[in-house]
Design an enzyme around this catalytic site. Sequence first.
Site, PDB file in Angstrom:
ATOM      1  N   ASP A  13       6.083   2.592  -5.327  1.00 40.23           N
ATOM      2  CA  ASP A  13       6.509   1.810  -4.154  1.00 40.23           C
ATOM      3  C   ASP A  13       5.284   1.612  -3.258  1.00 40.23           C
ATOM      4  O   ASP A  13       4.247   2.250  -3.449  1.00 40.23           O
ATOM      5  CB  ASP A  13       7.626   2.542  -3.387  1.00 40.23           C
ATOM      6  CG  ASP A  13       8.131   1.733  -2.188  1.00 40.23           C
ATOM      7  OD1 ASP A  13       8.299   0.506  -2.314  1.00 40.23           O
ATOM      8  OD2 ASP A  13       8.337   2.320  -1.106  1.00 40.23           O
ATOM      9  N   SER A  14       5.443   0.770  -2.258  1.00 39.23           N
ATOM     10  CA  SER A  14       4.365   0.595  -1.284  1.00 39.23           C
ATOM     11  C   SER A  14       4.232   1.817  -0.368  1.00 39.23           C
ATOM     12  O   SER A  14       3.187   2.025   0.232  1.00 39.23           O
ATOM     13  CB  SER A  14       4.661  -0.628  -0.418  1.00 39.23           C
ATOM     14  OG  SER A  14       5.910  -0.442   0.243  1.00 39.23           O
ATOM     15  N   TYR A  45       4.123  -4.254   1.653  1.00 38.78           N
ATOM     16  CA  TYR A  45       4.026  -5.266   0.605  1.00 38.78           C
ATOM     17  C   TYR A  45       4.759  -6.552   1.014  1.00 38.78           C
ATOM     18  O   TYR A  45       4.342  -7.653   0.644  1.00 38.78           O
ATOM     19  CB  TYR A  45       4.677  -4.759  -0.696  1.00 38.78           C
ATOM     20  CG  TYR A  45       3.809  -3.919  -1.611  1.00 38.78           C
ATOM     21  CD1 TYR A  45       2.521  -3.515  -1.260  1.00 38.78           C
ATOM     22  CD2 TYR A  45       4.304  -3.514  -2.859  1.00 38.78           C
ATOM     23  CE1 TYR A  45       1.747  -2.741  -2.125  1.00 38.78           C
ATOM     24  CE2 TYR A  45       3.540  -2.750  -3.719  1.00 38.78           C
ATOM     25  CZ  TYR A  45       2.266  -2.355  -3.366  1.00 38.78           C
ATOM     26  OH  TYR A  45       1.530  -1.597  -4.228  1.00 38.78           O
ATOM     27  N   GLY A  46       5.875  -6.389   1.714  1.00 40.18           N
ATOM     28  CA  GLY A  46       6.787  -7.510   1.976  1.00 40.18           C
ATOM     29  C   GLY A  46       6.140  -8.809   2.444  1.00 40.18           C
ATOM     30  O   GLY A  46       6.453  -9.868   1.926  1.00 40.18           O
ATOM     31  N   CYS A  76      10.788  -0.605  -5.816  1.00 38.67           N
ATOM     32  CA  CYS A  76      10.399  -1.464  -4.705  1.00 38.67           C
ATOM     33  C   CYS A  76      10.899  -2.864  -5.047  1.00 38.67           C
ATOM     34  O   CYS A  76      10.548  -3.406  -6.107  1.00 38.67           O
ATOM     35  CB  CYS A  76       8.873  -1.452  -4.593  1.00 38.67           C
ATOM     36  SG  CYS A  76       8.214  -2.590  -3.375  1.00 38.67           S
ATOM     37  N   ASN A  77      11.715  -3.430  -4.180  1.00 34.23           N
ATOM     38  CA  ASN A  77      12.227  -4.776  -4.443  1.00 34.23           C
ATOM     39  C   ASN A  77      11.114  -5.801  -4.440  1.00 34.23           C
ATOM     40  O   ASN A  77      11.109  -6.732  -5.251  1.00 34.23           O
ATOM     41  CB  ASN A  77      13.273  -5.160  -3.387  1.00 34.23           C
ATOM     42  CG  ASN A  77      14.554  -4.377  -3.552  1.00 34.23           C
ATOM     43  OD1 ASN A  77      14.615  -3.203  -3.206  1.00 34.23           O
ATOM     44  ND2 ASN A  77      15.571  -5.001  -4.088  1.00 34.23           N
ATOM     45  N   CYS A 187      15.735  -3.475   0.025  1.00 33.85           N
ATOM     46  CA  CYS A 187      14.405  -2.881   0.207  1.00 33.85           C
ATOM     47  C   CYS A 187      14.646  -1.386   0.131  1.00 33.85           C
ATOM     48  O   CYS A 187      15.573  -0.871   0.784  1.00 33.85           O
ATOM     49  CB  CYS A 187      13.810  -3.267   1.556  1.00 33.85           C
ATOM     50  SG  CYS A 187      12.319  -2.318   1.954  1.00 33.85           S
ATOM     51  N   THR A 188      13.831  -0.700  -0.666  1.00 34.49           N
ATOM     52  CA  THR A 188      14.115   0.724  -0.921  1.00 34.49           C
ATOM     53  C   THR A 188      13.846   1.613   0.297  1.00 34.49           C
ATOM     54  O   THR A 188      14.249   2.769   0.314  1.00 34.49           O
ATOM     55  CB  THR A 188      13.310   1.227  -2.127  1.00 34.49           C
ATOM     56  OG1 THR A 188      11.920   0.929  -1.907  1.00 34.49           O
ATOM     57  CG2 THR A 188      13.787   0.553  -3.408  1.00 34.49           C
ATOM     58  N   HIS A 189      13.172   1.085   1.311  1.00 35.83           N
ATOM     59  CA  HIS A 189      13.008   1.867   2.541  1.00 35.83           C
ATOM     60  C   HIS A 189      14.326   2.020   3.307  1.00 35.83           C
ATOM     61  O   HIS A 189      14.522   2.974   4.053  1.00 35.83           O
ATOM     62  CB  HIS A 189      11.993   1.191   3.477  1.00 35.83           C
ATOM     63  CG  HIS A 189      10.565   1.461   3.127  1.00 35.83           C
ATOM     64  ND1 HIS A 189       9.938   0.880   2.054  1.00 35.83           N
ATOM     65  CD2 HIS A 189       9.633   2.263   3.720  1.00 35.83           C
ATOM     66  CE1 HIS A 189       8.676   1.294   1.996  1.00 35.83           C
ATOM     67  NE2 HIS A 189       8.467   2.138   2.993  1.00 35.83           N
TER      68      HIS A 189
HETATM   69  N1  DGL Z   1      10.118  -0.649  -0.260  1.00 34.23           N
HETATM   70  C1  DGL Z   1       9.726  -1.943  -0.634  1.00 34.23           C
HETATM   71  C2  DGL Z   1      10.850  -2.819  -1.135  1.00 34.23           C
HETATM   72  O1  DGL Z   1      11.770  -2.361  -1.696  1.00 34.23           O
HETATM   73  C3  DGL Z   1       8.780  -2.736   0.181  1.00 34.23           C
HETATM   74  C4  DGL Z   1       8.518  -2.435   1.574  1.00 34.23           C
HETATM   75  C5  DGL Z   1       7.253  -3.130   2.001  1.00 34.23           C
HETATM   76  O2  DGL Z   1       6.185  -2.549   1.753  1.00 34.23           O
HETATM   77  O3  DGL Z   1       7.340  -4.238   2.536  1.00 34.23           O
HETATM   78  O4  DGL Z   1      10.813  -4.011  -1.013  1.00 34.23           O
END
Ligand code: DGL
Length: 276
Positions: A13-14, A45-46, A76-77, A187-189
């Site tokens: 993941d990021s 990452y988004g 991570c999506n 988003c996995t966060h």
């Molecule tokens: N956790 C990540 C996701 O599922 C990305 C979060 C990010 O870095 O923008 O998209």
Amino acid sequence: MSTGPSSPIGILDSGVGGLSILRALRRELPAESLIYVADQAHLPYGPRPLAEIRTFVQHITTFLLAHNAKLIVVACNAASAAGLHDLRAMFPDVPFVGMEPAVKPAAAATHSGVIGVLTTAATANGTLYASVRERFAANVQVETVICPELVEAVEANATSPAALQPLFERVLAPALARGIDQLVLACTHFPFAVEALQAFVGPQVAIIDPSPAVARQARRVLADRQLLATEASQPTLRYYTTGDARRFSTLASNLLGEPVQAQALRWAGEQLLAGD
Ligand code: DGL
């Protein structure tokens, strides 16, 4: 080195978001060893272009495979949207499990006919999202809510309902006013902010966290390839970050409710190196 049932599952993941998937994997598959890579040097990452995210993810995958990973979970999506298709083409012998927005269960469960998808720009712009909407939400109104601020809030450990109220007022209230009764966490966060989210949207909105389904999918993929760890194995958990290892360890310990000791990784050009 060849992979086998006792080899680890690689997770990327990021940042700390993929720990929501790691947590579900540990519940579903407690005998498995895990290696987690957080690319905090490039977080978030988004908002990044898909091509850039794709390159990061390819190099992290190479690192995980060099550490003998038997399965890669793209937790991570954004990374899945950007890179899953190409990863499968680049590494045809490697099994991958990725994330796709859980539009299908939301569309099946909605009574109001309006669902919300809380996500980041990379995921919203990817073809994977367009494809799940087309396949599963043709007769449903989809409210896409792009919220990179919630990624930052989870990374800053600032997820109390009070801290997030102003943000949710701004980004989620309009979707609520349009009648969503399902909220997909794409988003996995975001599962790490689920209490504040539920408090804001109220009990009439169901929040869909895909992590248990992703863990079950990982089980199926490993079982099909006869790669499930045996009950007797002693699992090891390794955590790496391209950011500050001490900071990651503190936050991850907090999110997982157990001590985490992360190791530092650094980008050397396009390669990831452990140490220093
Ligand atoms: N956790 C990540 C996701 O599922 C990305 C979060 C990010 O870095 O923008 O998209």
